[in-house]
Design a protein around this motif. Structure first.
Motif, PDB file in Angstrom:
ATOM      1  N   UNK A 158     -97.758  45.682   6.767  1.00 42.59           N
ATOM      2  CA  UNK A 158     -97.455  45.536   7.895  1.00 42.59           C
ATOM      3  C   UNK A 158     -97.001  44.956   8.270  1.00 42.59           C
ATOM      4  N   UNK A 159     -96.096  43.856   7.188  1.00 46.45           N
ATOM      5  CA  UNK A 159     -95.881  42.879   8.086  1.00 46.45           C
ATOM      6  C   UNK A 159     -93.835  42.731   8.773  1.00 46.45           C
ATOM      7  N   UNK A 160     -93.620  44.461   8.817  1.00 47.20           N
ATOM      8  CA  UNK A 160     -92.237  44.966   9.371  1.00 47.20           C
ATOM      9  C   UNK A 160     -92.860  45.954  10.409  1.00 47.20           C
ATOM     10  N   UNK A 161     -92.907  46.059  11.166  1.00 45.93           N
ATOM     11  CA  UNK A 161     -93.058  47.696  12.036  1.00 45.93           C
ATOM     12  C   UNK A 161     -91.666  48.276  11.555  1.00 45.93           C
ATOM     13  N   UNK A 162     -91.741  49.581  10.918  1.00 41.87           N
ATOM     14  CA  UNK A 162     -91.093  50.440  10.218  1.00 41.87           C
ATOM     15  C   UNK A 162     -90.155  50.711  11.793  1.00 41.87           C
ATOM     16  N   UNK A 163     -89.853  50.572  13.083  1.00 38.30           N
ATOM     17  CA  UNK A 163     -89.266  51.022  13.701  1.00 38.30           C
ATOM     18  C   UNK A 163     -88.303  49.832  13.961  1.00 38.30           C
ATOM     19  N   UNK A 164     -88.339  48.829  13.251  1.00 38.58           N
ATOM     20  CA  UNK A 164     -87.395  48.156  13.375  1.00 38.58           C
ATOM     21  C   UNK A 164     -86.460  47.922  12.273  1.00 38.58           C
ATOM     22  N   UNK A 165     -86.645  49.457  11.165  1.00 35.99           N
ATOM     23  CA  UNK A 165     -85.694  49.855  10.490  1.00 35.99           C
ATOM     24  C   UNK A 165     -84.748  49.872  10.902  1.00 35.99           C
ATOM     25  N   UNK A 166     -84.340  50.974  11.845  1.00 33.80           N
ATOM     26  CA  UNK A 166     -83.195  51.294  12.242  1.00 33.80           C
ATOM     27  C   UNK A 166     -82.475  50.233  13.204  1.00 33.80           C
ATOM     28  N   UNK A 167     -82.912  49.480  13.250  1.00 25.65           N
ATOM     29  CA  UNK A 167     -81.734  48.903  14.267  1.00 25.65           C
ATOM     30  C   UNK A 167     -80.727  47.606  13.134  1.00 25.65           C
ATOM     31  N   UNK A 168     -79.954  46.670  13.889  1.00 25.47           N
ATOM     32  CA  UNK A 168     -79.258  46.299  12.993  1.00 25.47           C
ATOM     33  C   UNK A 168     -79.826  44.636  12.301  1.00 25.47           C
ATOM     34  N   UNK A 169     -80.579  44.018  12.331  1.00 24.09           N
ATOM     35  CA  UNK A 169     -82.045  43.174  11.929  1.00 24.09           C
ATOM     36  C   UNK A 169     -82.541  43.691  10.794  1.00 24.09           C
ATOM     37  N   UNK A 170     -82.754  44.739  10.412  1.00 27.80           N
ATOM     38  CA  UNK A 170     -83.218  44.954   8.833  1.00 27.80           C
ATOM     39  C   UNK A 170     -82.228  44.703   7.836  1.00 27.80           C
ATOM     40  N   UNK A 171     -82.719  43.856   6.985  1.00 29.73           N
ATOM     41  CA  UNK A 171     -81.901  43.481   6.050  1.00 29.73           C
ATOM     42  C   UNK A 171     -82.490  44.099   4.579  1.00 29.73           C
ATOM     43  N   UNK A 172     -83.557  44.396   4.359  1.00 35.36           N
ATOM     44  CA  UNK A 172     -84.558  44.385   3.570  1.00 35.36           C
ATOM     45  C   UNK A 172     -84.193  45.566   2.140  1.00 35.36           C
ATOM     46  N   UNK A 173     -83.296  46.340   2.914  1.00 34.16           N
ATOM     47  CA  UNK A 173     -82.920  47.601   1.821  1.00 34.16           C
ATOM     48  C   UNK A 173     -81.686  47.057   1.258  1.00 34.16           C
ATOM     49  N   UNK A 174     -80.719  46.559   2.321  1.00 34.39           N
ATOM     50  CA  UNK A 174     -80.016  46.041   1.550  1.00 34.39           C
ATOM     51  C   UNK A 174     -80.090  45.541   0.542  1.00 34.39           C
ATOM     52  N   UNK A 175     -80.877  43.825   1.046  1.00 32.40           N
ATOM     53  CA  UNK A 175     -81.209  43.514   0.141  1.00 32.40           C
ATOM     54  C   UNK A 175     -81.704  43.708  -1.205  1.00 32.40           C
ATOM     55  N   UNK A 176     -82.627  44.682  -2.193  1.00 35.81           N
ATOM     56  CA  UNK A 176     -83.552  45.372  -2.537  1.00 35.81           C
ATOM     57  C   UNK A 176     -81.912  45.741  -3.583  1.00 35.81           C
ATOM     58  N   UNK A 177     -81.069  46.440  -3.090  1.00 37.66           N
ATOM     59  CA  UNK A 177     -80.284  47.051  -3.172  1.00 37.66           C
ATOM     60  C   UNK A 177     -79.362  46.281  -3.939  1.00 37.66           C
ATOM     61  N   UNK A 178     -79.004  44.810  -3.173  1.00 38.58           N
ATOM     62  CA  UNK A 178     -78.474  43.521  -3.804  1.00 38.58           C
ATOM     63  C   UNK A 178     -78.809  42.991  -5.585  1.00 38.58           C
TER      64      UNK A 178
END
Lengths: 298, 154
Positions: A265-285
């Motif tokens: 619950x730490x990050x609202x999924x609504x943030x996923x679509x913003x330019x702030x969201x880096x966590x999926x790129x992070x996982x890919x890295x």
């Protein structure tokens, strides 16, 4: 030889880190590489893991190699009472390097004393997770560079091994680390000792509001439910240390939000679509960075 | 003056006199030496004796026993000013101050129950000696006081 083993982030100098990240950049693309066709990576996961284990599997396969997997603890010789020292000495005979996740702190260091092949610490209890740190640093470098930064690290700082490793590694760079947590989950003395010894610029906070406008990176971690004996206490803390679009109103436009995942619950999924969201790129890295690491070790 | 205080607790024929122990630490010294009286050891203890060098000191005299290096290493953590006197036939034949080692191996237990050294693994505990304590070489746990409660030497 770059390093014999990868046990903690503390072992890395700035040059070590830049060597891995530069090489990772070479692997960060669609091109295949088969330079380690004969390499076998031993996967010894004494705790459940999805992304770390799969990313190591992917990385070695993208280098042309393969894995052997101990399987779950319940189905292995560990269930018969075999020591970790014996397990790694046996698997050493099968594999060219060992990736070890273990619930006990210091397990990877101990394992490294019993084998001649490289041991890679893939998480040891609440201790360290140095390969996560390398992919975190790669992500930070891609988005913000690695110097002259204010980096917020929020959540479970006491038990969060990714935090411990990241904090140690960041002492190699010109950054101010802002730690945000409830007092009960603040940085443990052993990590604080390393930061003080390294002369790191560190500030500790119990809330995000005051510091958020200064941050270039906000690294959010999961607060683990099992750390709280009382469910209501957990809910109160978890909601206080989560972020949503409203939280970010005072943030810099280019704030990069990271998370080692999985999130709850730490990050609202609504943030996923913003330019702030880096966590999926992070996982890919995790793939290019672990390819680089394996290429250096094997 | 020192001789007077040593006479107060009597001379020993053969064994070790641990002098200039930090005042109040004598019982911890006995704990380090695993002496609780049940083994029949002949031991003399002076506590909080005036000392020109360290203000107040403890003295421990153990008959028929010379210390191992591991024991001396741990002693150095709780009594950095201690001197070790080896006595044979009532004469001090060897006298030296304790030195803080770079690390202590196999003599302290890690207080972190989640440290790998607390498991049934074929590995000794190992602590790096810092200016103000010791640190587990495996899990990083710091011990800054009450070393005697973590002693694991037999």
């Amino acid at each position: 030889m770059w390093h014999d083993h990868v046990l903690t982030a503390k072992q890395f100098s700035r040059a070590d880190i830049e060597t891995v990240l530069d090489r990772a950049a070479d692997f960060d693309g669609p091109t295949g590489d088969t330079r380690h066709t004969d390499s076998l990576l031993g996967l010894l996961f004494f705790e459940p893991s999805t992304r770390t284990k799969m990313s190591f599997e992917t990385a070695i396969k993208r280098l042309g190699g393969d894995t052997i997997d101990m399987g779950s603890v319940g189905s292995s010789s560990v269930s018969k009472g075999e020591s970790l020292a014996d397990t790694v000495r046996v698997i050493e005979g099968y594999a060219d390097a060992l990736v070890l996740r273990h619930p006990k702190q210091g397990a990877a260091k101990m394992a490294s004393e019993f084998v001649d092949v490289p041991v890679i610490n893939a998480g040891d209890g609440a201790g360290h997770h140095p390969t996560q740190t390398l992919l975190d640093l790669y992500t930070i470098r891609e988005n913000a560079g690695l110097d002259d930064l204010s980096i917020g690290i929020m959540g479970d700082l006491k038990y969060g091994r990714t935090v411990h490793s990241l904090a140690q590694a960041l002492t190699n760079f010109e950054v101010t680390q802002h730690f945000v947590s409830p007092e009960s989950l603040a940085l443990p003395p052993t990590v604080r000792y390393d930061l003080d010894e390294a002369g790191a610029s560190v500030e500790e906070h119990t809330g995000l509001d005051g510091v958020l406008p200064d941050l270039d990176v906000l690294y959010v971690t999961r607060i683990q439910r099992e750390r709280f004996p009382d469910e209501n206490e957990y809910r109160a803390v978890a909601s206080e240390y989560g972020i949503d679009l409203g939280t970010l109103e005072n943030a810099k436009d280019d704030l990069s939000i990271m998370h080692p995942l999985p999130r709850v619950d730490e990050i609202d999924p609504a943030i996923d679509d913003t330019d702030h969201a880096t966590y999926f790129e992070q996982a890919h890295n995790g793939i290019p960075v672990r390819m680089a690491l394996l290429d250096l070790l094997l | 003056m020192t001789d007077d205080h040593q006479l107060r607790v009597g001379k020993i024929e053969n064994g070790t006199v641990i002098d200039h122990v930090t005042g109040g630490q004598a019982l911890n010294v006995l704990a380090i030496l695993d002496i609780d009286g049940s083994g029949g050891e002949e031991v003399s203890v002076g506590m909080n004796v005036p000392s020109d060098r360290i203000g107040r000191k403890d003295i421990v005299k153990v008959e028929g026993r010379e210390l191992s290096q591991g024991e001396v290493d741990v002693l150095s953590l709780i009594a950095p000013d201690a001197t070790i006197n080896i006595v044979r036939n009532y004469d001090v034949v060897e006298k030296h101050r304790v030195e803080r080692p770079a690390e202590v191996v196999g003599v302290l237990s890690c207080p972190n129950a989640n440290c790998i050294t607390t498991e049934r693994e074929p590995v000794d505990s190992r602590f790096t000696v810092l200016a103000d304590g010791v640190r587990c070489a495996y899990c990083g746990t710091l011990i800054r006081e009450e070393f005697a409660t973590h002693i694991d030497v037999g």
